[in-house]
Design an enzyme around this catalytic site. Structure first.
Site, PDB file in Angstrom:
ATOM      1  N   TYR A 142       0.929  -1.175  -0.078  1.00 10.06           N
ATOM      2  CA  TYR A 142      -0.076  -0.032   0.199  1.00 10.06           C
ATOM      3  C   TYR A 142       0.790   1.370  -0.097  1.00 10.06           C
ATOM      4  O   TYR A 142       0.737   2.153  -1.021  1.00 10.06           O
ATOM      5  CB  TYR A 142      -0.908  -0.104   1.099  1.00 10.06           C
ATOM      6  CG  TYR A 142      -1.778   1.153   1.386  1.00 10.06           C
ATOM      7  CD1 TYR A 142      -3.015   1.524   0.789  1.00 10.06           C
ATOM      8  CD2 TYR A 142      -1.451   2.295   2.195  1.00 10.06           C
ATOM      9  CE1 TYR A 142      -3.546   2.476   0.769  1.00 10.06           C
ATOM     10  CE2 TYR A 142      -2.118   3.431   2.552  1.00 10.06           C
ATOM     11  CZ  TYR A 142      -3.254   3.393   1.674  1.00 10.06           C
ATOM     12  OH  TYR A 142      -3.988   4.658   1.822  1.00 10.06           O
ATOM     13  N   LYS A 146       1.672   4.188  -2.800  1.00 13.15           N
ATOM     14  CA  LYS A 146       1.571   5.805  -2.793  1.00 13.15           C
ATOM     15  C   LYS A 146       2.735   6.261  -3.144  1.00 13.15           C
ATOM     16  O   LYS A 146       2.774   7.683  -3.842  1.00 13.15           O
ATOM     17  CB  LYS A 146       1.015   5.976  -1.373  1.00 13.15           C
ATOM     18  CG  LYS A 146      -0.504   5.414  -1.090  1.00 13.15           C
ATOM     19  CD  LYS A 146      -1.418   6.072  -1.739  1.00 13.15           C
ATOM     20  CE  LYS A 146      -2.954   5.635  -1.418  1.00 13.15           C
ATOM     21  NZ  LYS A 146      -4.070   5.878  -2.403  1.00 13.15           N
TER      22      LYS A 146
HETATM   23  N1  LIG Z   1      -9.173   6.678   4.925  1.00 12.25           N
HETATM   24  C1  LIG Z   1      -8.149   7.157   5.394  1.00 12.25           C
HETATM   25  O1  LIG Z   1      -7.759   7.131   6.673  1.00 12.25           O
HETATM   26  C2  LIG Z   1      -7.024   7.347   4.477  1.00 12.25           C
HETATM   27  C3  LIG Z   1      -5.874   7.913   4.750  1.00 12.25           C
HETATM   28  C4  LIG Z   1      -4.892   8.295   3.870  1.00 12.25           C
HETATM   29  C5  LIG Z   1      -5.243   8.052   2.402  1.00 12.25           C
HETATM   30  N2  LIG Z   1      -6.361   7.483   2.054  1.00 12.25           N
HETATM   31  C6  LIG Z   1      -6.536   7.680   0.626  1.00 12.25           C
HETATM   32  O2  LIG Z   1      -7.731   8.308   0.311  1.00 12.25           O
HETATM   33  C7  LIG Z   1      -8.533   7.526  -0.718  1.00 12.25           C
HETATM   34  C8  LIG Z   1      -9.791   7.724  -0.303  1.00 12.25           C
HETATM   35  O3  LIG Z   1      -9.977   6.764   0.746  1.00 12.25           O
HETATM   36  P1  LIG Z   1     -11.178   6.151   1.476  1.00 12.25           P
HETATM   37  O4  LIG Z   1     -10.831   5.922   3.010  1.00 12.25           O
HETATM   38  O5  LIG Z   1     -12.483   7.083   1.229  1.00 12.25           O
HETATM   39  O6  LIG Z   1     -11.250   4.756   0.786  1.00 12.25           O
HETATM   40  P2  LIG Z   1     -13.035   3.879   0.413  1.00 12.25           P
HETATM   41  O7  LIG Z   1     -12.419   2.430   0.313  1.00 12.25           O
HETATM   42  O8  LIG Z   1     -13.847   4.423   1.371  1.00 12.25           O
HETATM   43  O9  LIG Z   1     -13.104   4.644  -0.960  1.00 12.25           O
HETATM   44  C9  LIG Z   1     -12.565   4.461  -2.187  1.00 12.25           C
HETATM   45  C10 LIG Z   1     -13.606   4.397  -3.113  1.00 12.25           C
HETATM   46  O10 LIG Z   1     -12.894   4.147  -4.344  1.00 12.25           O
HETATM   47  C11 LIG Z   1     -13.869   3.339  -5.148  1.00 12.25           C
HETATM   48  N3  LIG Z   1     -13.040   2.422  -6.065  1.00 12.25           N
HETATM   49  C12 LIG Z   1     -12.018   1.341  -5.744  1.00 12.25           C
HETATM   50  N4  LIG Z   1     -11.486   0.909  -6.809  1.00 12.25           N
HETATM   51  C13 LIG Z   1     -12.367   1.325  -7.741  1.00 12.25           C
HETATM   52  C14 LIG Z   1     -12.174   1.061  -9.194  1.00 12.25           C
HETATM   53  N5  LIG Z   1     -11.537   0.177  -9.746  1.00 12.25           N
HETATM   54  N6  LIG Z   1     -13.039   1.640  -9.934  1.00 12.25           N
HETATM   55  C15 LIG Z   1     -14.042   2.699  -9.522  1.00 12.25           C
HETATM   56  N7  LIG Z   1     -14.040   2.874  -8.297  1.00 12.25           N
HETATM   57  C16 LIG Z   1     -13.448   2.377  -7.737  1.00 12.25           C
HETATM   58  C17 LIG Z   1     -14.679   2.452  -4.081  1.00 12.25           C
HETATM   59  O11 LIG Z   1     -15.626   1.880  -4.610  1.00 12.25           O
HETATM   60  C18 LIG Z   1     -14.808   3.459  -3.065  1.00 12.25           C
HETATM   61  O12 LIG Z   1     -16.078   4.058  -3.107  1.00 12.25           O
HETATM   62  C19 LIG Z   1      -7.715   6.597  -0.983  1.00 12.25           C
HETATM   63  O13 LIG Z   1      -6.665   6.852  -2.138  1.00 12.25           O
HETATM   64  C20 LIG Z   1      -6.781   6.278   0.153  1.00 12.25           C
HETATM   65  O14 LIG Z   1      -5.706   5.465  -0.195  1.00 12.25           O
HETATM   66  C21 LIG Z   1      -7.244   7.061   2.976  1.00 12.25           C
END
Ligand SMILES: NC(=O)c1ccc[n+]([C@@H]2O[C@H](COP(=O)([O-])OP(=O)(O)OC[C@H]3O[C@@H](n4cnc5c(N)ncnc54)[C@H](O)[C@@H]3O)[C@@H](O)[C@H]2O)c1
Length: 300
Positions: A142, A146
């Protein structure tokens, strides 16, 4: 009004990003495999792994700006090779499609895991609070995906920087509005449980950000992207730590390898600095856990 595509707009972070951008007057389209009722955006169902389907979706909308959030967002949810392949393929699909559709701005969600905290091989920060100058040291698929994303963005700046603005941001542990009221966090437990057992948040140095604050960061970047160095990376953190006490005490007890660096933290100060976002974009998180958390038995 500008046209903005948010990939992953149905997700934990995406729902708040979409809501903030729509409230700010942008015309928002969410590209996601999932769907949520009531999202203030046009929702398009697309598998962004598929470059042709992605290109077609972008060509139909022709956005001014793109915010790429879609990813496998939970470290360890897939084996390392698969995690790396999926998350980087999503970046390539969206980058190519955004370029072909004539978008002018592309902001992508990276992660503070690029720092390498929690490494089984041991991890010690060079200094705290962590900022964007601190070296990266990802230890799993992961975090490595990034770092690759951030490098792909630097590559894109070199190739396309004269016609497009790029940025990446590293949101800390994202807390969506319903989680303040007791809903499960990304890790499955509630926020009260996370505070009651500091070992849960210690691995990421008690970092967090309210999803709406992160949405406001995105809006600030879209407004100022032409004024900041192309390809800039930003930590997006609350100003305090998700720990019920002084941050340095929590780190000393639960992350001994970071204890010496933590001596520079004062009071409840976060171990991650968003000073760059404040200086360049005028953005600062305003929602603190002590104000937002509604404990079981309390009414909101
Ligand atoms: N949640 C956290 O604490 C956190 C922290 C740091 C970074 N991030 C990053 O922020 C971003 C959003 O995270 P999140 O927590 O909202 O994740 P999440 O899993 O809630 O949302 C991700 C969304 O992407 C969609 N998705 C995944 N693969 C897909 C595909 N092939 N085609 C279309 N849609 C697709 C999913 O359906 C989902 O709705 C990500 O890039 C994650 O790595 C999140």
């Amino acid at each position: 009004m500008s046209r903005v595509v948010v990939t992953g707009g149905a997700g934990r972070l995406g729902r708040s990003v979409v809501a903030v951008l729509a409230a700010a007057g942008h015309e928002v389209t969410s590209f996601d495999q999932g769907h949520v009722d009531g999202l203030p955006a046009t929702q398009v169902s697309v598998d962004l792994i598929d470059p042709q389907a992605t290109a077609d979706a972008f060509a139909a909308v022709r956005p001014d700006s793109v915010v790429h959030l879609a990813a496998i967002a939970v470290p360890g949810a897939l084996p390392d090779p698969e995690m790396f392949r999926v998350n980087t393929q999503l970046v390539w699909s969206v980058l190519e499609a955004a370029l072909a559709a004539g978008a002018e701005k592309l902001l992508l969600a990276s992660s503070p895991t690029v720092m390498g905290y929690g490494s089984p091989g041991g991890w010690e920060p060079k200094y705290l609070p962590l900022d964007e100058e601190h070296p990266t040291a990802p230890w799993n698929g992961y975090g490595t995906s990034k770092v690759a994303m951030e490098q792909i963005v630097q590559m894109a700046v070199r190739q396309h920087g004269s016609r497009m603005r790029f940025g990446t941001f590293r949101p800390c542990f994202v807390i969506s509005p319903e989680e303040w009221l007791g809903g499960p966090t990304q890790q499955g437990h509630t926020l009260e449980e996370r505070l009651a057992d500091p070992s849960l948040a210690a691995v990421s140095l008690f970092n967090y950000i309210d999803a709406r604050d992160a949405g406001e960061f995105v809006d600030a970047w879209l407004a100022r992207a032409n004024d900041v160095p192309n390809g800039s990376t930003f930590f997006v953190s609350a100003p305090d730590a998700l720990y019920d006490g002084e941050t340095a005490d929590g780190i000393r007890e639960h992350v001994p390898a970071a204890a010496r660096a933590a001596e520079r933290l004062t009071g409840t100060q976060a171990a991650f600095s968003s000073a760059r976002a404040e200086a360049l974009l005028g953005w600062r998180a305003s929602r603190l856990w002590r104000d937002c958390l509604v404990r079981a038995g309390e009414s909101s």
